[in-house]
Design an enzyme around this catalytic site. Structure first.
Site: not given
Ligand code: DGL
Length: 261
Positions: A73, A183
């Site tokens: 993440c 993301c």
């Molecule tokens: N998948 C996450 C990232 O790489 C975040 C998405 C979220 O929960 O806002 O930033």
């Protein structure tokens, strides 16, 4: 221990794009995936909350017997990676938007970055741009609502298409020839992003680089191998609700269990 699983976590199912790359590179390992669905999206949450939550999750995964942790993440990495590393006696692999490779690849001198609001506001991201994108124009576009829409409405939904129209068009208008998928949810809509950009635009995600880094770290510590390719997917949300989305994104059925750090 070499036979212990590798823990991977995200706010939701974006980290599955990283997990796919990890399994491609290290298919013999066992994986424990945690989707913190109860708190999705991370992208709009306060930094203090995310830091605390990140450490709670990481410590619980370590107690559960993980041999390494992958923070799949960008948002959690941006605000909590240092605190997690300080709290954990395990190898930790974190990921960040591919600004450095993007700066090396661009010919137009314009790099687009799609990420969450929290990632783009973070000091870590500002440093990344200052250190690696000197002399280039970086168009950083926050995408509020996109990660949830990908999970709740589906990658091909009308809602997602409308959000992409809004977020990708400014990159196109500015002449970006490289788009960083900052993301881990966004690789699920890579084709739809590419369709909105001129042919030949490069889309960069960091899953493969993270997998190579994990491979190197485990090898250096004598922790490679020992598993049998098992995969456990867990969520802090309602497993039945998450399960259908997992199957749709992953392309095959994976059982989902509830787990609370
Ligand atoms: N998948 C996450 C990232 O790489 C975040 C998405 C979220 O929960 O806002 O930033």
């Amino acid at each position: 221990m070499p036979h212990s699983p590798i823990a991977v976590f995200d706010s939701g199912l974006g980290g599955l794009t990283v997990l796919r790359a990890l399994r491609g590179q290290l298919p013999q390992e066992d994986y424990f995936y945690f989707a913190d669905t109860r708190f999705l999206p991370y992208g709009d949450k306060p930094e203090v909350f995310l830091k605390e939550r990140g450490v709670v999750i990481a410590e619980a995964l370590a107690r559960r017997g993980a041999k390494a942790l992958v923070i799949a993440c960008n948002t959690a990495t941006a605000v909590a990676a240092e605190a997690i590393r300080a709290a954990l006696p395990l190898p930790v692999v974190a990921l960040e938007p591919g600004v450095k490779p993007a700066a090396a690849l661009t010919r137009s001198g314009v790099v687009g970055v799609l990420a969450t609001t929290r990632t783009l506001l973070s000091e870590r991201f500002q440093r990344l741009v200052a250190d690696h994108a000197q002399g280039h124009r970086v168009i950083a576009r926050p995408c509020p609502g996109l990660a949830e829409a990908i999970e709740r409405e589906g990658p091909g939904s009308v809602v997602v298409e409308a959000l992409l129209d809004q977020f990708v068009e400014p990159l196109n208008a500015a002449g970006a020839d490289v788009v960083v998928l900052g993301c881990t949810h966004y690789p699920w809509v890579a084709a739809a992003i590419a369709r909105r950009m001129p042919a030949g635009t490069t889309l960069l995600d960091t899953g493969a680089a993270v997998a190579r880094q994990l491979d190197r770290l485990l090898a250096a510590r004598g922790l490679l191998g020992g598993g049998s390719g098992r995969l456990k997917v867990t969520t802090s949300g309602a497993p039945q609700a998450v399960s259908a989305t997992v199957d749709r994104l992953w392309g095959q059925h994976l059982p989902v269990e509830h787990w609370e750090p």
